[in-house]
Design a protein around this motif. Structure first.
Motif, PDB file in Angstrom:
ATOM      1  N   LYS A  11      41.187-108.854 -33.068  1.00 36.15           N
ATOM      2  CA  LYS A  11      40.830-110.491 -33.807  1.00 36.15           C
ATOM      3  C   LYS A  11      40.221-109.694 -35.486  1.00 36.15           C
ATOM      4  CE  LYS A  11      39.001-113.726 -30.885  1.00 36.15           C
ATOM      5  NZ  LYS A  11      40.238-113.498 -29.564  1.00 36.15           N
ATOM      6  N   THR A  12      40.196-108.663 -35.833  1.00 39.28           N
ATOM      7  CA  THR A  12      39.758-107.981 -36.896  1.00 39.28           C
ATOM      8  C   THR A  12      40.103-107.434 -37.523  1.00 39.28           C
ATOM      9  OG1 THR A  12      39.532-105.412 -35.732  1.00 39.28           O
ATOM     10  CG2 THR A  12      37.321-107.111 -35.965  1.00 39.28           C
ATOM     11  N   LYS A  13      41.925-107.149 -36.321  1.00 39.06           N
ATOM     12  CA  LYS A  13      43.308-107.072 -37.465  1.00 39.06           C
ATOM     13  C   LYS A  13      43.867-108.458 -38.033  1.00 39.06           C
ATOM     14  CE  LYS A  13      44.010-102.522 -34.658  1.00 39.06           C
ATOM     15  NZ  LYS A  13      44.743-101.867 -34.625  1.00 39.06           N
ATOM     16  N   LEU A  14      43.908-109.592 -37.404  1.00 36.16           N
ATOM     17  CA  LEU A  14      44.673-110.468 -38.304  1.00 36.16           C
ATOM     18  C   LEU A  14      44.596-111.032 -39.831  1.00 36.16           C
ATOM     19  CD1 LEU A  14      45.610-113.456 -36.425  1.00 36.16           C
ATOM     20  CD2 LEU A  14      43.669-114.654 -36.954  1.00 36.16           C
ATOM     21  N   GLY A  15      45.427-110.951 -40.089  1.00 31.75           N
ATOM     22  CA  GLY A  15      46.134-111.002 -41.461  1.00 31.75           C
ATOM     23  C   GLY A  15      46.466-109.868 -42.078  1.00 31.75           C
ATOM     24  N   GLU A  16      46.088-108.672 -41.798  1.00 33.57           N
ATOM     25  CA  GLU A  16      46.411-107.625 -42.116  1.00 33.57           C
ATOM     26  C   GLU A  16      47.514-107.234 -42.046  1.00 33.57           C
ATOM     27  OE1 GLU A  16      44.908-104.035 -39.892  1.00 33.57           O
ATOM     28  OE2 GLU A  16      42.174-104.562 -40.096  1.00 33.57           O
ATOM     29  N   GLU A  17      48.590-106.036 -42.948  1.00 32.45           N
ATOM     30  CA  GLU A  17      49.633-105.865 -42.661  1.00 32.45           C
ATOM     31  C   GLU A  17      49.425-104.646 -42.301  1.00 32.45           C
ATOM     32  OE1 GLU A  17      51.198-107.283 -46.569  1.00 32.45           O
ATOM     33  OE2 GLU A  17      51.301-108.981 -45.950  1.00 32.45           O
ATOM     34  N   ILE A  25      54.441-106.543 -42.571  1.00 28.00           N
ATOM     35  CA  ILE A  25      54.510-106.766 -41.786  1.00 28.00           C
ATOM     36  C   ILE A  25      53.270-107.054 -41.302  1.00 28.00           C
ATOM     37  CG2 ILE A  25      55.482-107.046 -39.448  1.00 28.00           C
ATOM     38  CD1 ILE A  25      57.720-106.352 -42.424  1.00 28.00           C
ATOM     39  N   PRO A  26      53.152-108.977 -41.839  1.00 26.09           N
ATOM     40  CA  PRO A  26      52.039-109.691 -41.319  1.00 26.09           C
ATOM     41  C   PRO A  26      51.179-108.915 -39.184  1.00 26.09           C
ATOM     42  CG  PRO A  26      53.264-111.287 -40.866  1.00 26.09           C
ATOM     43  CD  PRO A  26      53.845-110.071 -41.486  1.00 26.09           C
ATOM     44  N   VAL A  75      61.524-105.962 -38.850  1.00 27.46           N
ATOM     45  CA  VAL A  75      60.388-106.369 -38.349  1.00 27.46           C
ATOM     46  C   VAL A  75      60.586-107.499 -38.528  1.00 27.46           C
ATOM     47  CG1 VAL A  75      58.290-105.257 -37.630  1.00 27.46           C
ATOM     48  CG2 VAL A  75      59.811-103.579 -36.839  1.00 27.46           C
ATOM     49  N   VAL A  76      59.335-108.819 -37.880  1.00 29.38           N
ATOM     50  CA  VAL A  76      59.058-110.109 -38.125  1.00 29.38           C
ATOM     51  C   VAL A  76      57.691-110.186 -38.530  1.00 29.38           C
ATOM     52  CG1 VAL A  76      61.089-111.192 -38.473  1.00 29.38           C
ATOM     53  CG2 VAL A  76      59.629-110.944 -36.649  1.00 29.38           C
ATOM     54  N   ALA A  77      56.940-109.333 -37.771  1.00 30.73           N
ATOM     55  CA  ALA A  77      55.525-109.919 -36.644  1.00 30.73           C
ATOM     56  C   ALA A  77      55.349-108.894 -35.893  1.00 30.73           C
ATOM     57  CB  ALA A  77      55.434-110.770 -36.522  1.00 30.73           C
ATOM     58  N   PHE A  78      53.593-108.432 -36.197  1.00 32.12           N
ATOM     59  CA  PHE A  78      52.697-107.165 -35.059  1.00 32.12           C
ATOM     60  C   PHE A  78      52.166-108.593 -34.328  1.00 32.12           C
ATOM     61  CE2 PHE A  78      54.279-104.420 -38.211  1.00 32.12           C
ATOM     62  CZ  PHE A  78      54.122-102.994 -37.153  1.00 32.12           C
ATOM     63  N   TYR A  79      51.956-107.905 -32.792  1.00 30.51           N
ATOM     64  CA  TYR A  79      51.404-109.797 -32.096  1.00 30.51           C
ATOM     65  C   TYR A  79      49.741-107.985 -32.138  1.00 30.51           C
ATOM     66  CZ  TYR A  79      54.147-112.816 -32.180  1.00 30.51           C
ATOM     67  OH  TYR A  79      54.844-113.782 -32.467  1.00 30.51           O
ATOM     68  N   ASP A  80      48.872-108.928 -31.687  1.00 32.68           N
ATOM     69  CA  ASP A  80      47.684-107.793 -31.794  1.00 32.68           C
ATOM     70  C   ASP A  80      46.374-108.257 -31.386  1.00 32.68           C
ATOM     71  OD1 ASP A  80      45.510-105.715 -31.443  1.00 32.68           O
ATOM     72  OD2 ASP A  80      47.052-104.567 -32.235  1.00 32.68           O
ATOM     73  N   ASN A 128      71.061-110.589 -32.044  1.00 31.97           N
ATOM     74  CA  ASN A 128      69.596-110.605 -32.962  1.00 31.97           C
ATOM     75  C   ASN A 128      68.819-109.904 -33.842  1.00 31.97           C
ATOM     76  OD1 ASN A 128      67.666-111.682 -34.202  1.00 31.97           O
ATOM     77  ND2 ASN A 128      66.438-112.898 -32.485  1.00 31.97           N
ATOM     78  N   LYS A 129      68.835-109.334 -34.729  1.00 36.70           N
ATOM     79  CA  LYS A 129      68.254-108.010 -35.125  1.00 36.70           C
ATOM     80  C   LYS A 129      67.194-107.951 -35.709  1.00 36.70           C
ATOM     81  CE  LYS A 129      70.486-104.542 -35.055  1.00 36.70           C
ATOM     82  NZ  LYS A 129      70.477-103.584 -34.000  1.00 36.70           N
ATOM     83  N   GLU A 130      66.392-109.014 -34.965  1.00 33.53           N
ATOM     84  CA  GLU A 130      64.720-109.231 -35.858  1.00 33.53           C
ATOM     85  C   GLU A 130      64.015-108.979 -34.711  1.00 33.53           C
ATOM     86  OE1 GLU A 130      64.072-113.254 -36.764  1.00 33.53           O
ATOM     87  OE2 GLU A 130      65.348-112.895 -38.784  1.00 33.53           O
ATOM     88  N   ILE A 131      62.776-108.106 -35.014  1.00 34.35           N
ATOM     89  CA  ILE A 131      61.920-108.584 -33.358  1.00 34.35           C
ATOM     90  C   ILE A 131      60.482-108.349 -33.743  1.00 34.35           C
ATOM     91  CG2 ILE A 131      61.952-105.553 -34.292  1.00 34.35           C
ATOM     92  CD1 ILE A 131      62.560-104.558 -31.081  1.00 34.35           C
ATOM     93  N   SER A 132      59.791-108.062 -33.062  1.00 36.90           N
ATOM     94  CA  SER A 132      58.618-108.484 -32.644  1.00 36.90           C
ATOM     95  C   SER A 132      57.564-107.216 -31.839  1.00 36.90           C
ATOM     96  CB  SER A 132      57.533-109.707 -32.700  1.00 36.90           C
ATOM     97  OG  SER A 132      58.174-111.063 -33.523  1.00 36.90           O
ATOM     98  N   ILE A 133      56.470-106.826 -32.528  1.00 41.68           N
ATOM     99  CA  ILE A 133      55.607-105.995 -32.291  1.00 41.68           C
ATOM    100  C   ILE A 133      54.415-106.064 -31.171  1.00 41.68           C
ATOM    101  CG2 ILE A 133      54.997-103.085 -32.157  1.00 41.68           C
ATOM    102  CD1 ILE A 133      57.037-102.446 -34.645  1.00 41.68           C
ATOM    103  N   ILE A 134      54.551-105.963 -29.985  1.00 41.70           N
ATOM    104  CA  ILE A 134      53.640-105.967 -29.809  1.00 41.70           C
ATOM    105  C   ILE A 134      52.019-104.997 -29.628  1.00 41.70           C
ATOM    106  CG2 ILE A 134      51.795-106.564 -27.130  1.00 41.70           C
ATOM    107  CD1 ILE A 134      54.788-108.213 -26.774  1.00 41.70           C
ATOM    108  N   GLY A 135      51.530-104.868 -30.812  1.00 45.08           N
ATOM    109  CA  GLY A 135      50.684-103.833 -30.246  1.00 45.08           C
ATOM    110  C   GLY A 135      50.729-103.355 -32.148  1.00 45.08           C
TER     111      GLY A 135
END
Length: 76
Positions: free
Chosen positions: A36-42, A46-47, A28-33, A2-9
């Protein structure tokens, strides 16, 4: 493999790991953070999809990298 990855931070360290992941051939499929002010940013189109919920996410066969620079926060 699997070559998809998510980044925490999604801070500066997350951006650096985004560059590294793409150089290594990952998509890269997503960022987690939890900021809450970063929610929806790209970041590089990448969201930022919010904080990671360890109770709800099925981690099996998925790739994640932790991009949290603050040692205390990363340990938690």
């Amino acid at each position: 493999m699997n070559k998809e990855i998510s980044i925490i931070g999604s801070g500066t360290y997350g951006e650096v790991l985004y560059e590294l992941a793409t150089q290594l051939g990952y998509h890269v499929v997503a960022f987690y953070d939890d900021d809450k002010t970063k929610l929806g940013e790209e970041i590089n189109s990448i969201p930022v999809i919010g904080e990671i919920d360890f109770e709800k996410i099925d981690f099996k066969d998925k790739n994640f990298v932790v991009a949290i620079g603050d040692n205390d926060t990363r340990v938690k």
